[in-house]
Write an enzyme that holds these catalytic residues in place. Sequence first.
Site, PDB file in Angstrom:
ATOM      1  N   GLU A 147      22.443  39.907  35.170  1.00 15.60           N
ATOM      2  CA  GLU A 147      23.121  38.678  34.779  1.00 15.60           C
ATOM      3  C   GLU A 147      23.283  37.780  36.003  1.00 15.60           C
ATOM      4  O   GLU A 147      24.142  38.026  36.847  1.00 15.60           O
ATOM      5  CB  GLU A 147      24.470  38.959  34.106  1.00 15.60           C
ATOM      6  CG  GLU A 147      25.341  40.010  34.762  1.00 15.60           C
ATOM      7  CD  GLU A 147      26.784  39.958  34.272  1.00 15.60           C
ATOM      8  OE1 GLU A 147      27.066  39.261  33.290  1.00 15.60           O
ATOM      9  OE2 GLU A 147      27.626  40.597  34.904  1.00 15.60           O
ATOM     10  N   HIS A 200      30.490  44.399  35.009  1.00 13.70           N
ATOM     11  CA  HIS A 200      30.237  43.032  34.551  1.00 13.70           C
ATOM     12  C   HIS A 200      30.680  42.045  35.625  1.00 13.70           C
ATOM     13  O   HIS A 200      31.620  42.301  36.369  1.00 13.70           O
ATOM     14  CB  HIS A 200      30.999  42.787  33.236  1.00 13.70           C
ATOM     15  CG  HIS A 200      30.604  41.529  32.546  1.00 13.70           C
ATOM     16  ND1 HIS A 200      31.089  40.294  32.923  1.00 13.70           N
ATOM     17  CD2 HIS A 200      29.762  41.297  31.512  1.00 13.70           C
ATOM     18  CE1 HIS A 200      30.564  39.369  32.143  1.00 13.70           C
ATOM     19  NE2 HIS A 200      29.754  39.945  31.286  1.00 13.70           N
TER      20      HIS A 200
END
Length: 227
Positions: free
Chosen positions: A145, A75
């Site tokens: 992302e 992430h």
Amino acid sequence: AELINALKPIAADKTCGVIICVPYTNLETALELTKGTNIKVGAENCHFKKSGAFTGEISADMLNECGVEYVIIGHSERRQYFGETDETVNKRTLRALEAGLTPIVCVGESLEERETGKTEELLKKQVTEGFKGVEDITKVVIAYEPIWAIGTGKTATSEQANETIGYIRSVVASLFGKDKADLVRIQYGGSMKPSNAKELMAMEEIDGGLIGGASLKAVDFSEVVNY
């Protein structure tokens, strides 16, 4: 527990997969409350060693043993604040797969990288190095992302998101073949919410969403799930 109980009727009978990735301390609660539902449970990270003296870390085998099926790896916040690299992403991904988990591997560029035209160069590196040694790429979920579109007030247009995910898929195809690349789920994780979910999901290359803030309110998440 309150949030999960609110999500259960929302996720019932849906054809799309619904996965909740919760902190380690909430995993047991999440697993217990989702029994018999179509909500799957994931963790937010795992260590890259099978075992050893790594105080404070959680292994992929530990997650598998307690019933977790998914794990988020790489992430942007792990990369930004905790020293995650493409090499450690690769190690965690391989370990997760070995333990029978489905890794949700995040890739994406910063605002500076986007504005200086380095998006494709960076994504190619993240994908190439992050999936080195992976035998079956279809067992991995990829989440794009764009870091520059998370909590900054800036948003990627649906066309931008679609084009970039298409590029990621082309890199996967060059490494694993087009047939496999077509089967890989590539999600969009740049502030997907009720107001833009329908437009983003309508894009050909976008296979789902990695939902942040909109997942913390059941009513908002329901609109995304039911787009």
